[in-house]
Design a protein around this motif. Structure first.
Motif, PDB file in Angstrom:
ATOM      1  N   GLY A 255      22.140  -9.850   4.555  1.00 35.23           N
ATOM      2  CA  GLY A 255      22.740  -8.883   5.467  1.00 35.23           C
ATOM      3  C   GLY A 255      23.206  -9.553   6.736  1.00 35.23           C
ATOM      4  N   GLN A 256      22.821  -8.969   7.882  1.00 34.87           N
ATOM      5  CA  GLN A 256      23.265  -9.547   9.146  1.00 34.87           C
ATOM      6  C   GLN A 256      22.088  -9.796  10.076  1.00 34.87           C
ATOM      7  OE1 GLN A 256      25.942  -5.738   9.736  1.00 34.87           O
ATOM      8  NE2 GLN A 256      25.637  -6.643  11.756  1.00 34.87           N
ATOM      9  N   SER A 257      22.249  -9.611  11.378  1.00 34.38           N
ATOM     10  CA  SER A 257      21.293 -10.154  12.339  1.00 34.38           C
ATOM     11  C   SER A 257      19.875  -9.598  12.215  1.00 34.38           C
ATOM     12  CB  SER A 257      21.799  -9.933  13.766  1.00 34.38           C
ATOM     13  OG  SER A 257      22.077  -8.568  14.006  1.00 34.38           O
ATOM     14  N   ASN A 258      19.715  -8.326  11.849  1.00 40.21           N
ATOM     15  CA  ASN A 258      18.351  -7.802  11.738  1.00 40.21           C
ATOM     16  C   ASN A 258      17.606  -8.390  10.546  1.00 40.21           C
ATOM     17  OD1 ASN A 258      17.641  -6.193  13.953  1.00 40.21           O
ATOM     18  ND2 ASN A 258      18.957  -4.525  13.245  1.00 40.21           N
ATOM     19  N   ALA A 259      18.330  -8.993   9.612  1.00 40.69           N
ATOM     20  CA  ALA A 259      17.693  -9.786   8.558  1.00 40.69           C
ATOM     21  C   ALA A 259      17.457 -11.212   9.055  1.00 40.69           C
ATOM     22  CB  ALA A 259      18.563  -9.800   7.306  1.00 40.69           C
ATOM     23  N   GLU A 260      18.489 -11.796   9.622  1.00 33.59           N
ATOM     24  CA  GLU A 260      18.403 -13.183  10.079  1.00 33.59           C
ATOM     25  C   GLU A 260      17.345 -13.369  11.162  1.00 33.59           C
ATOM     26  OE1 GLU A 260      21.776 -16.486  10.712  1.00 33.59           O
ATOM     27  OE2 GLU A 260      21.860 -14.827  12.142  1.00 33.59           O
ATOM     28  N   ASN A 261      17.165 -12.352  12.021  1.00 30.61           N
ATOM     29  CA  ASN A 261      16.224 -12.485  13.132  1.00 30.61           C
ATOM     30  C   ASN A 261      14.765 -12.552  12.675  1.00 30.61           C
ATOM     31  OD1 ASN A 261      18.331 -12.474  14.890  1.00 30.61           O
ATOM     32  ND2 ASN A 261      17.962 -10.432  15.716  1.00 30.61           N
ATOM     33  N   LYS A 262      14.491 -12.154  11.464  1.00 33.72           N
ATOM     34  CA  LYS A 262      13.125 -12.310  10.962  1.00 33.72           C
ATOM     35  C   LYS A 262      12.773 -13.786  10.818  1.00 33.72           C
ATOM     36  CE  LYS A 262      13.090  -7.914   8.385  1.00 33.72           C
ATOM     37  NZ  LYS A 262      14.496  -7.545   8.192  1.00 33.72           N
ATOM     38  N   PHE A 263      13.793 -14.621  10.672  1.00 34.94           N
ATOM     39  CA  PHE A 263      13.591 -16.059  10.541  1.00 34.94           C
ATOM     40  C   PHE A 263      13.890 -16.817  11.838  1.00 34.94           C
ATOM     41  CE2 PHE A 263      14.720 -14.257   6.478  1.00 34.94           C
ATOM     42  CZ  PHE A 263      13.874 -14.865   5.578  1.00 34.94           C
ATOM     43  N   GLY A 264      14.871 -16.343  12.611  1.00 36.60           N
ATOM     44  CA  GLY A 264      15.396 -17.143  13.712  1.00 36.60           C
ATOM     45  C   GLY A 264      14.951 -16.757  15.101  1.00 36.60           C
ATOM     46  N   THR A 265      14.151 -15.694  15.241  1.00 38.44           N
ATOM     47  CA  THR A 265      13.669 -15.294  16.576  1.00 38.44           C
ATOM     48  C   THR A 265      12.147 -15.159  16.557  1.00 38.44           C
ATOM     49  OG1 THR A 265      13.881 -12.929  16.088  1.00 38.44           O
ATOM     50  CG2 THR A 265      15.786 -14.027  17.065  1.00 38.44           C
ATOM     51  N   GLY A 270       8.808 -12.319  11.956  1.00 38.70           N
ATOM     52  CA  GLY A 270       9.072 -11.377  10.882  1.00 38.70           C
ATOM     53  C   GLY A 270       8.849 -11.999   9.514  1.00 38.70           C
ATOM     54  N   HIS A 271       9.357 -13.213   9.349  1.00 41.04           N
ATOM     55  CA  HIS A 271       9.175 -13.942   8.085  1.00 41.04           C
ATOM     56  C   HIS A 271       7.697 -14.166   7.803  1.00 41.04           C
ATOM     57  CE1 HIS A 271       9.370 -17.161   5.115  1.00 41.04           C
ATOM     58  NE2 HIS A 271       8.794 -17.987   5.959  1.00 41.04           N
ATOM     59  N   LYS A 272       6.949 -14.580   8.797  1.00 42.12           N
ATOM     60  CA  LYS A 272       5.518 -14.844   8.609  1.00 42.12           C
ATOM     61  C   LYS A 272       4.762 -13.564   8.272  1.00 42.12           C
ATOM     62  CE  LYS A 272       5.622 -18.760  11.815  1.00 42.12           C
ATOM     63  NZ  LYS A 272       5.242 -19.224  13.175  1.00 42.12           N
ATOM     64  N   ALA A 273       5.148 -12.464   8.907  1.00 44.94           N
ATOM     65  CA  ALA A 273       4.492 -11.184   8.614  1.00 44.94           C
ATOM     66  C   ALA A 273       4.775 -10.749   7.181  1.00 44.94           C
ATOM     67  CB  ALA A 273       4.969 -10.114   9.602  1.00 44.94           C
ATOM     68  N   PHE A 274       6.003 -10.986   6.724  1.00 42.44           N
ATOM     69  CA  PHE A 274       6.354 -10.627   5.343  1.00 42.44           C
ATOM     70  C   PHE A 274       5.512 -11.416   4.358  1.00 42.44           C
ATOM     71  CE2 PHE A 274       8.523 -10.889   1.346  1.00 42.44           C
ATOM     72  CZ  PHE A 274       9.043  -9.620   1.162  1.00 42.44           C
ATOM     73  N   ILE A 275       5.436 -12.716   4.542  1.00 41.68           N
ATOM     74  CA  ILE A 275       4.661 -13.569   3.640  1.00 41.68           C
ATOM     75  C   ILE A 275       3.205 -13.133   3.623  1.00 41.68           C
ATOM     76  CG2 ILE A 275       3.776 -15.901   3.274  1.00 41.68           C
ATOM     77  CD1 ILE A 275       6.639 -15.705   2.455  1.00 41.68           C
ATOM     78  N   SER A 276       2.650 -12.888   4.803  1.00 40.74           N
ATOM     79  CA  SER A 276       1.244 -12.501   4.898  1.00 40.74           C
ATOM     80  C   SER A 276       0.973 -11.209   4.152  1.00 40.74           C
ATOM     81  CB  SER A 276       0.853 -12.353   6.373  1.00 40.74           C
ATOM     82  OG  SER A 276      -0.480 -11.922   6.501  1.00 40.74           O
ATOM     83  N   ALA A 277       1.849 -10.216   4.324  1.00 38.33           N
ATOM     84  CA  ALA A 277       1.661  -8.925   3.659  1.00 38.33           C
ATOM     85  C   ALA A 277       1.876  -9.040   2.152  1.00 38.33           C
ATOM     86  CB  ALA A 277       2.606  -7.886   4.252  1.00 38.33           C
ATOM     87  N   LEU A 434      15.459  -5.570  17.265  1.00 32.39           N
ATOM     88  CA  LEU A 434      14.071  -5.198  17.494  1.00 32.39           C
ATOM     89  C   LEU A 434      13.342  -6.250  18.317  1.00 32.39           C
ATOM     90  CD1 LEU A 434      13.219  -4.131  13.813  1.00 32.39           C
ATOM     91  CD2 LEU A 434      14.119  -2.688  15.656  1.00 32.39           C
ATOM     92  N   ASP A 435      12.206  -5.844  18.888  1.00 33.99           N
ATOM     93  CA  ASP A 435      11.342  -6.821  19.531  1.00 33.99           C
ATOM     94  C   ASP A 435      10.462  -7.478  18.469  1.00 33.99           C
ATOM     95  OD1 ASP A 435       9.398  -4.935  18.926  1.00 33.99           O
ATOM     96  OD2 ASP A 435       9.060  -4.319  21.005  1.00 33.99           O
ATOM     97  N   GLN A 436       9.604  -8.388  18.889  1.00 35.46           N
ATOM     98  CA  GLN A 436       8.788  -9.124  17.922  1.00 35.46           C
ATOM     99  C   GLN A 436       7.918  -8.189  17.093  1.00 35.46           C
ATOM    100  OE1 GLN A 436       6.662 -12.588  19.344  1.00 35.46           O
ATOM    101  NE2 GLN A 436       5.121 -12.452  17.744  1.00 35.46           N
ATOM    102  N   ALA A 437       7.259  -7.253  17.733  1.00 27.98           N
ATOM    103  CA  ALA A 437       6.404  -6.314  17.002  1.00 27.98           C
ATOM    104  C   ALA A 437       7.216  -5.511  15.992  1.00 27.98           C
ATOM    105  CB  ALA A 437       5.682  -5.386  17.976  1.00 27.98           C
ATOM    106  N   GLY A 438       8.471  -5.188  16.355  1.00 34.01           N
ATOM    107  CA  GLY A 438       9.329  -4.431  15.449  1.00 34.01           C
ATOM    108  C   GLY A 438       9.671  -5.208  14.196  1.00 34.01           C
ATOM    109  N   TYR A 439      10.028  -6.490  14.351  1.00 33.10           N
ATOM    110  CA  TYR A 439      10.342  -7.299  13.168  1.00 33.10           C
ATOM    111  C   TYR A 439       9.106  -7.514  12.300  1.00 33.10           C
ATOM    112  CZ  TYR A 439      15.058  -8.248  14.817  1.00 33.10           C
ATOM    113  OH  TYR A 439      16.361  -8.102  15.212  1.00 33.10           O
ATOM    114  N   GLU A 440       7.961  -7.691  12.927  1.00 31.72           N
ATOM    115  CA  GLU A 440       6.729  -7.848  12.155  1.00 31.72           C
ATOM    116  C   GLU A 440       6.410  -6.565  11.382  1.00 31.72           C
ATOM    117  OE1 GLU A 440       4.358 -11.079  14.987  1.00 31.72           O
ATOM    118  OE2 GLU A 440       4.141  -8.922  15.358  1.00 31.72           O
ATOM    119  N   THR A 441       6.647  -5.427  12.032  1.00 34.80           N
ATOM    120  CA  THR A 441       6.332  -4.144  11.393  1.00 34.80           C
ATOM    121  C   THR A 441       7.247  -3.861  10.216  1.00 34.80           C
ATOM    122  OG1 THR A 441       5.447  -3.211  13.449  1.00 34.80           O
ATOM    123  CG2 THR A 441       6.151  -1.648  11.751  1.00 34.80           C
TER     124      THR A 441
END
Length: 573
Positions: A255-265, A270-277, A434-441
């Motif tokens: 997709g675009q930035s709200n997908a990319e930001n899970k990895f790049g911000t 966001g990426h780490k939260a996904f893997i953990s869950a 989103l902020d950090q908590a938002g991407y993690e959520t």
């Protein structure tokens, strides 16, 4: 023995949220053994009887001291009927009318080894189970159907399945039995021995050679032969609900930035939260970045070359052939092709839909992208759409709503496309991000949803509540919005609720107040009464949701937001 796919079977498709057991013709009984409320216990988890979810025949134990148990840990925490000690068994409490045409179907978790020949299902009468027409866990195969246990020559088929199995026995007449296990038509038209149609009880459990070490999740019994279409639907439903994914989760976030930001911000929070869950259910997880910032789905949705698809030429754009292609080719090179796409996109197109191109063109582009992904990666690739959220500022009225509706429509129309949990409730730091908590959520919500869809987590508790229906009374100014909970029990806030949008006869209505009436009802009060016969429509999470206060949006007791709806007809009562 014939080992081939059941006609119409699509192994990697999405399971529908419900199978309507009550709609089956000539149903004798259906039991959901995961539902503890259907049990009567002697003490603790020792089972005295089990009421059917549909039908009138209960199950009860037939030997004191040999009662089965209810196990809360069975079937990945869903619960189930347990037979883990010698002689534990249960049977129908009353007779059913025996006929030569019947269907038996169930979900069963077998032990990892055969042990002795242990019968776990059979026909019988009020005093004994039969040694004929029964299923065994065998020393020489995982499931064996026998006409007579004492005669080895009567072993009519064997399978090598371990673990959870979904079984259908279709008796079409006294000499014809079709057997389906998981996605295989194991055998056609074998002779089951006509003894089965003289018995009027069903027995589940161990015969004393065990312990059986088996668990039942669900059991179905009808007095007619289910059609192939009914069996396909039932097995698809059960397999996706109970059988764990047999390979790692390999997911490309696109997709675009709200997908990319899970990895790049936020240090890839966001990426780490996904893997953990995801690792809470899957044995191994790959979560790759295939997104491109600010990319449009269709060429007409942007003024530059940053797009995924060209509808006019039916060809890929730079967003597809760039980062995304790099991701899926890298996975393929490591012999780990993707099995899921998470699609988080639409903000760029929302600025231009209705201006440079149409909602229908956006929908066509999105579906073409997903089909191309399946062609390039795997025909059974599945897509989870992360619904578009909200915006802090926006000028193209209607464009955001078009994106939201297209996402909902595609998920409703295609079994391999699912709609992920909402994110509109999460905090924005600017415009749409989103902020950090938002991407993690949202990453955690997406991971839980995929685990649920692939049978690695319970089927409920990840979507949030939804609007079941809404009603109004003529010449009154209130609308009752009825809420169906996913796994929650209540919602907040109690008053000052925001996010609803109403039209009366195609004109936007002013909502004076929105309050919680009870745990499943919200009452909207309009500034004017609704005339009898008016066409009233309801939305939740409408368009870009400009100006809403996130704390006033509906969330359930599991902290999941109310699902977005569009153009729901409010019924006059």
């Amino acid at each position: 023995m014939h080992l081939g796919p059941l006609p119409g079977f699509a192994p990697a498709q999405k399971v529908k949220s419900v199978f309507d057991f009550a709609a089956l013709d000539n149903l004798i009984a259906y039991y959901d053994f995961t539902n503890s409320s259907k049990y009567t216990f002697k003490s603790g988890t020792i089972v005295d009887s089990i009421a059917p979810s549909v039908g009138s025949i209960a199950l009860d134990d037939y030997a004191t001291g040999q009662e089965p148990r209810y196990d809360t840990t069975a079937f990945n925490g869903r619960g189930g009927l347990s037979f883990t000690a010698v002689n534990q068994a249960i049977r129908y409490s009353t007779n059913f009318t025996a006929t030569s045409t019947q269907t038996i179907a169930f979900v069963y978790n077998m032990a990892d080894f055969g042990g002795n020949n242990m019968r776990f299902f059979s026909f019988g009468n009020s005093t004994n189970r039969s040694t004929s027409a029964s299923l065994l866990q065998s020393t020489i195969g995982r499931i064996t159907y026998q006409n007579d246990q004492s005669n080895a020559s009567d072993v009519v088929f064997q399978t090598e399945f371990d673990g959870v199995v979904c079984v259908v026995l279709r008796y079409t007449n006294a000499s014809t039995l079709d057997v389906f296990i998981n996605d295989l038509n194991v055998t056609d038209a074998l002779n089951p021995s006509d003894v089965y149609n003289t018995f009027n009880r069903i027995y589940l459990g161990d015969t004393g050679a065990g312990p059986l070490d088996g668990y039942f999740a669900e059991f179905l019994h009808t007095s007619d032969a289910l059609s192939n279409a009914e069996i396909t639907a039932l097995l698809n439903y059960w397999r996706k609900k109970y059988i764990p994914l047999q390979h790692p989760l390999r997911i490309i976030e696109s997709g675009q930035s709200n997908a990319e930001n899970k990895f790049g911000t936020y240090a890839a929070a966001g990426h780490k939260a996904f893997i953990s869950a995801a690792l809470m259910g899957a044995s191994d997880v790959i979560h790759a970045n295939g997104a491109t910032d600010s990319s449009a789905a269709d060429k007409e949705g942007t003024g530059d070359s940053n797009y995924w698809w060209d509808n006019a030429l039916e060809s890929k754009g730079a967003a597809y052939t760039g980062q995304f292609a790099n991701a899926y080719l890298a996975l393929r090179a490591h012999a780990a092709p993707a099995n899921w796409i998470i699609w988080s996109q639409g903000e760029t197109d929302a600025n231009t839909i209705g201006m440079t191109y149409t909602k229908a063109e956006y929908k066509a582009a999105l579906l073409a992208i997903f089909n191309q992904m399946r062609a390039d990666i795997a025909p059974d690739l599945r897509v989870l759409i992360e619904p578009i959220g909200r915006a802090s500022t926006f000028i193209n009225t209607g464009g955001w709503q078009s994106v939201r509706e297209v996402q909902q429509e595609l998920a409703a129309e295609h079994d391999w496309i699912d709609l992920g949990p909402e994110k509109y409730d999460l905090n924005l730091v600017e415009l749409v991000h989103l902020d950090q908590a938002g991407y993690e959520t949202i990453a955690t919500r997406n991971a839980n949803k995929i685990l649920s869809l692939t049978g690695l987590a319970p089927s409920a508790g990840y979507d949030g509540p939804r609007v079941a229906n809404a009603t109004y009374i003529a010449d009154n100014n209130t609308i009752s919005v009825n809420i169906a909970h996913d796994d929650g029990t209540d919602f907040a806030p109690a008053s000052g609720i925001e996010g609803f949008y109403v039209t009366v006869s195609s004109i936007a209505a002013t909502i004076s107040s929105a309050i919680r009436t009870n745990a499943t009802t919200i009452t909207l009060t309009l500034s004017a009464s609704i005339s009898s016969g008016s066409t009233v429509k309801l939305w939740y999470a409408h368009d870009a949701m400009l100006g809403v206060n996130p704390s006033n949006l509906v969330k359930d007791s599991n902290d999941l937001p109310l699902r977005a709806i569009a153009n729901l007809t409010v019924t006059q009562v």
